[in-house]
Design a protein around this motif. Structure first.
Motif, mmCIF file in Angstrom:
data_model
loop_
_atom_site.group_PDB
_atom_site.id
_atom_site.type_symbol
_atom_site.label_atom_id
_atom_site.label_comp_id
_atom_site.label_asym_id
_atom_site.label_seq_id
_atom_site.Cartn_x
_atom_site.Cartn_y
_atom_site.Cartn_z
ATOM 1 N N GLY A 2 8.150 -1.628 13.299
ATOM 2 C CA GLY A 2 6.697 -1.779 13.256
ATOM 3 C C GLY A 2 6.072 -0.907 12.185
ATOM 4 O O GLY A 2 5.161 -1.340 11.457
ATOM 5 N N LEU A 3 6.566 0.316 12.065
ATOM 6 C CA LEU A 3 6.071 1.215 11.019
ATOM 7 C C LEU A 3 6.402 0.686 9.627
ATOM 8 O O LEU A 3 5.566 0.713 8.723
ATOM 9 C CB LEU A 3 6.681 2.609 11.212
ATOM 10 N N VAL A 4 7.626 0.214 9.463
ATOM 11 C CA VAL A 4 8.031 -0.325 8.163
ATOM 12 C C VAL A 4 7.158 -1.509 7.771
ATOM 13 O O VAL A 4 6.674 -1.606 6.639
ATOM 14 C CB VAL A 4 9.521 -0.748 8.201
ATOM 15 N N ALA A 5 6.959 -2.424 8.703
ATOM 16 C CA ALA A 5 6.216 -3.646 8.391
ATOM 17 C C ALA A 5 4.769 -3.357 8.026
ATOM 18 O O ALA A 5 4.226 -3.958 7.094
ATOM 19 C CB ALA A 5 6.287 -4.603 9.584
ATOM 20 N N VAL A 6 4.141 -2.437 8.732
ATOM 21 C CA VAL A 6 2.720 -2.181 8.467
ATOM 22 C C VAL A 6 2.512 -1.308 7.238
ATOM 23 O O VAL A 6 1.383 -1.148 6.769
ATOM 24 C CB VAL A 6 2.051 -1.547 9.702
ATOM 25 N N THR A 7 3.575 -0.749 6.694
ATOM 26 C CA THR A 7 3.438 0.140 5.542
ATOM 27 C C THR A 7 2.851 -0.580 4.328
ATOM 28 O O THR A 7 2.088 0.009 3.566
ATOM 29 C CB THR A 7 4.799 0.785 5.220
ATOM 30 N N ALA A 8 3.188 -1.840 4.132
ATOM 31 C CA ALA A 8 2.557 -2.611 3.062
ATOM 32 C C ALA A 8 1.134 -2.997 3.432
ATOM 33 O O ALA A 8 0.245 -3.042 2.583
ATOM 34 C CB ALA A 8 3.370 -3.867 2.755
ATOM 35 N N ALA A 9 0.909 -3.289 4.704
ATOM 36 C CA ALA A 9 -0.311 -3.963 5.143
ATOM 37 C C ALA A 9 -1.391 -3.040 5.678
ATOM 38 O O ALA A 9 -2.532 -3.477 5.877
ATOM 39 C CB ALA A 9 0.057 -4.983 6.229
ATOM 40 N N CYS A 10 -1.084 -1.774 5.909
ATOM 41 C CA CYS A 10 -1.962 -0.892 6.683
ATOM 42 C C CYS A 10 -3.390 -0.795 6.153
ATOM 43 O O CYS A 10 -4.329 -0.570 6.920
ATOM 44 C CB CYS A 10 -1.352 0.504 6.784
ATOM 45 N N ALA A 11 -3.579 -0.957 4.845
ATOM 46 C CA ALA A 11 -4.920 -0.853 4.255
ATOM 47 C C ALA A 11 -5.561 -2.203 4.011
ATOM 48 O O ALA A 11 -6.714 -2.269 3.570
ATOM 49 C CB ALA A 11 -4.849 -0.092 2.931
ATOM 50 N N PHE A 39 0.809 -1.215 0.000
ATOM 51 C CA PHE A 39 0.000 0.000 0.000
ATOM 52 C C PHE A 39 0.839 1.261 0.000
ATOM 53 O O PHE A 39 0.566 2.193 -0.755
ATOM 54 C CB PHE A 39 -0.963 0.006 1.186
ATOM 55 N N ALA A 40 1.874 1.311 0.840
ATOM 56 C CA ALA A 40 2.649 2.552 0.949
ATOM 57 C C ALA A 40 4.153 2.336 0.913
ATOM 58 O O ALA A 40 4.896 3.287 1.128
ATOM 59 C CB ALA A 40 2.261 3.316 2.229
ATOM 60 N N GLY A 41 4.620 1.092 0.647
ATOM 61 C CA GLY A 41 6.022 0.983 0.344
ATOM 62 C C GLY A 41 6.926 0.124 1.199
ATOM 63 O O GLY A 41 8.124 0.385 1.249
ATOM 64 N N SER A 42 6.436 -0.919 1.871
ATOM 65 C CA SER A 42 7.357 -1.806 2.591
ATOM 66 C C SER A 42 8.408 -2.373 1.655
ATOM 67 O O SER A 42 9.570 -2.541 2.041
ATOM 68 C CB SER A 42 6.588 -2.960 3.254
ATOM 69 N N THR A 43 7.998 -2.669 0.411
ATOM 70 C CA THR A 43 8.949 -3.140 -0.592
ATOM 71 C C THR A 43 9.554 -1.986 -1.373
ATOM 72 O O THR A 43 10.785 -1.838 -1.457
ATOM 73 C CB THR A 43 8.276 -4.112 -1.582
ATOM 74 N N VAL A 44 8.702 -1.136 -1.940
ATOM 75 C CA VAL A 44 9.175 -0.091 -2.850
ATOM 76 C C VAL A 44 10.137 0.861 -2.146
ATOM 77 O O VAL A 44 11.197 1.214 -2.691
ATOM 78 C CB VAL A 44 7.991 0.689 -3.443
ATOM 79 N N VAL A 45 9.817 1.279 -0.951
ATOM 80 C CA VAL A 45 10.634 2.269 -0.243
ATOM 81 C C VAL A 45 11.654 1.601 0.678
ATOM 82 O O VAL A 45 12.856 1.850 0.591
ATOM 83 C CB VAL A 45 9.737 3.234 0.561
ATOM 84 N N HIS A 46 11.172 0.732 1.562
ATOM 85 C CA HIS A 46 12.006 0.268 2.671
ATOM 86 C C HIS A 46 12.885 -0.926 2.320
ATOM 87 O O HIS A 46 14.075 -0.946 2.676
ATOM 88 C CB HIS A 46 11.126 -0.013 3.877
ATOM 89 N N LEU A 47 12.334 -1.918 1.663
ATOM 90 C CA LEU A 47 13.172 -3.050 1.276
ATOM 91 C C LEU A 47 14.272 -2.603 0.317
ATOM 92 O O LEU A 47 15.438 -3.014 0.454
ATOM 93 C CB LEU A 47 12.324 -4.146 0.632
ATOM 94 N N GLN A 48 13.932 -1.752 -0.647
ATOM 95 C CA GLN A 48 14.957 -1.254 -1.565
ATOM 96 C C GLN A 48 16.065 -0.526 -0.809
ATOM 97 O O GLN A 48 17.252 -0.765 -1.029
ATOM 98 C CB GLN A 48 14.340 -0.318 -2.605
ATOM 99 N N GLY A 49 15.673 0.395 0.071
ATOM 100 C CA GLY A 49 16.672 1.133 0.829
ATOM 101 C C GLY A 49 17.508 0.235 1.713
ATOM 102 O O GLY A 49 18.732 0.396 1.817
ATOM 103 N N GLY A 50 16.862 -0.735 2.375
ATOM 104 C CA GLY A 50 17.582 -1.639 3.265
ATOM 105 C C GLY A 50 18.567 -2.524 2.529
ATOM 106 O O GLY A 50 19.698 -2.745 2.998
#
Length: 418
Positions: A269-278, A156-167
């Motif tokens: 916790g914020l990172v993980a829910v970023t994909a799932a929040c919706a 939904f908001a980037g667990s993969t697009v934003v955070h996994l890429q950066g990590g």
């Protein structure tokens, strides 16, 4: 009424863009506080440098590659925002600023792996290339109508697009740069190099937590049905559970209520829910955040023992939590929320079968491999051309003085002269 509704949506997205951009201040505090005093000005200042670079590169090329019309793999139109206006959507300029704020967060994550030993020129060149040839590709696959979007990948908001890429990019950089001087004893055991200001790190996480209410709820791109409020609720629940989960795990595993681990847990916790929040119910958000917080304690220790000197635990917090958060919708995606969002299928626990979990797993694997390979190639080429790391003398001196000619804390200058 339609014009009024569209105007309200535009104001909402612009406000959320500002909130996400304000996360740069949080990252400056977090990363500067987590590193040593002799590098504080350098670490904080590169946040403005990276946001400036991203702003130009994403405007010129990156936005078009991510969201422009093209094929299943990449956008091929939209350079310098030369895209046709869409009458029933928010203005292109606002959409650009909102998406730029996400790129800037991803870059802030990357820089954690470079901290305290990378040359300033490497920041500049890798940051530009990350914004042009790494981030937009995965972004297009998932958010720009690419092949993972066609499969129904839920992010939904980037667990993969934003955070996994950066990590992942941070992990590659950390591995290639090697550990900081003094990080490991002669027998290979890690030595603590504590950050110089824990108050900064706490304030930084609070600013980031606040900014996340632009990150996730803003990704609804609308205020009309009030769904952004639900997304804000799941976001907050996961963050709270992440902090408590990490603190409890640290207390049991380390024998102390470790504040840096608690802060990492909130972020995880914020990172993980970023994909799932919706896509998940509120109880599932608590579970997702709590597991992410606990995982970050174990993985941070594991990578440190394996010789990976990651000063802000970027891969543990953003990479591992990003993986878990992306996979979590394959278990917890609720049928009613999947129907609302119109993306993918319900999760395994709701009888949806293995399909969504398979799509999520494929997305994680493909994205991680792409980012790791391209980051490695770019950094190896930069290493051969100009070198990635400052000299031993410059590292011992501190990057504030060696790269910028003055310490972030003037008192250090005075102490040297005495």
């Amino acid at each position: 009424m339609e014009r009024l509704a569209l105007s309200m949506d535009a104001v909402w997205v612009m406000l959320c863009a500002v909130l996400v951009i304000s996360m740069q201040a949080g990252f400056a505090l977090l990363e500067a506080g987590s590193t040593r005093m002799k590098n504080a000005g350098h670490v904080a200042g590169k946040q403005l440098l990276s946001f400036s670079m991203a702003g130009l590169a994403f405007w010129a090329v990156g936005y078009g590659l991510t969201f422009g019309e093209g094929n299943r793999w990449i956008g091929t139109t939209g350079w310098f925002l030369d895209l046709p206006p869409e009458g029933d959507s928010i203005p292109l300029e606002i959409s650009f600023l909102f998406q730029l704020s996400f790129v800037a967060v991803s870059l802030a994550i990357v820089w954690g792996g470079f901290a305290e030993r990378a040359k300033l020129g490497v920041y500049v060149l890798f940051g530009l290339l990350y914004t042009i040839v790494i981030y937009p590709v995965v972004g297009h696959w998932i958010w720009g109508g690419g092949w993972l979007s066609e499969l129904g990948k839920q992010d939904f908001a980037g667990s993969t697009v934003v955070h996994l890429q950066g990590g992942v990019a941070a992990l590659v950089a950390t591995w290639l740069l090697g550990p900081r001087i003094g990080k490991y004893n002669t027998n290979g055991t890690p030595h603590s190099l504590p950050g110089h200001n824990q108050v900064y790190t706490v304030l930084g996480v609070l600013v980031i937590w606040l900014g996340w209410f632009g990150f996730n709820p803003g990704s609804t791109l609308s205020v009309q049905d009030g769904f952004f409020g639900y997304v804000a609720l799941t976001t907050n629940l996961a963050a709270a559970a992440g902090g408590i989960g990490a603190l409890a795990t640290a207390r049991l595993r380390l024998g102390r209520a470790d504040i840096p681990m608690m802060l990492n847990g909130v972020l995880a916790g914020l990172v993980a829910v970023t994909a799932a929040c919706a896509f998940v119910e509120s109880w599932a958000a608590v579970v997702i955040g709590g597991i992410a917080g606990s995982l970050t304690v174990f993985t941070a220790q594991y990578f440190e023992r394996k010789g990976i000197d990651d000063p802000i635990y970027a891969f543990s917090v953003h990479g591992v939590a990003g993986i878990w958060g992306t996979l979590s919708t394959g278990f917890f995606a609720s049928p009613r929320l999947v129907e609302i969002t119109g993306v993918g299928q319900p999760g395994l626990l709701y009888g949806g079968g293995w399909t969504q979990l398979g799509v999520q797993s494929l997305g994680v694997l493909a994205s991680a491999i792409y980012v790791a390979v391209v980051s490695f190639v770019i950094l190896r080429l930069l290493d051969r051309w100009m070198g990635l790391r400052v000299s031993k003398e410059e590292e011992v001196m501190g990057l504030d003085l060696s790269e910028h000619g003055a310490y972030g804390y003037p008192e250090l200058n005075s102490a040297e002269k005495m």
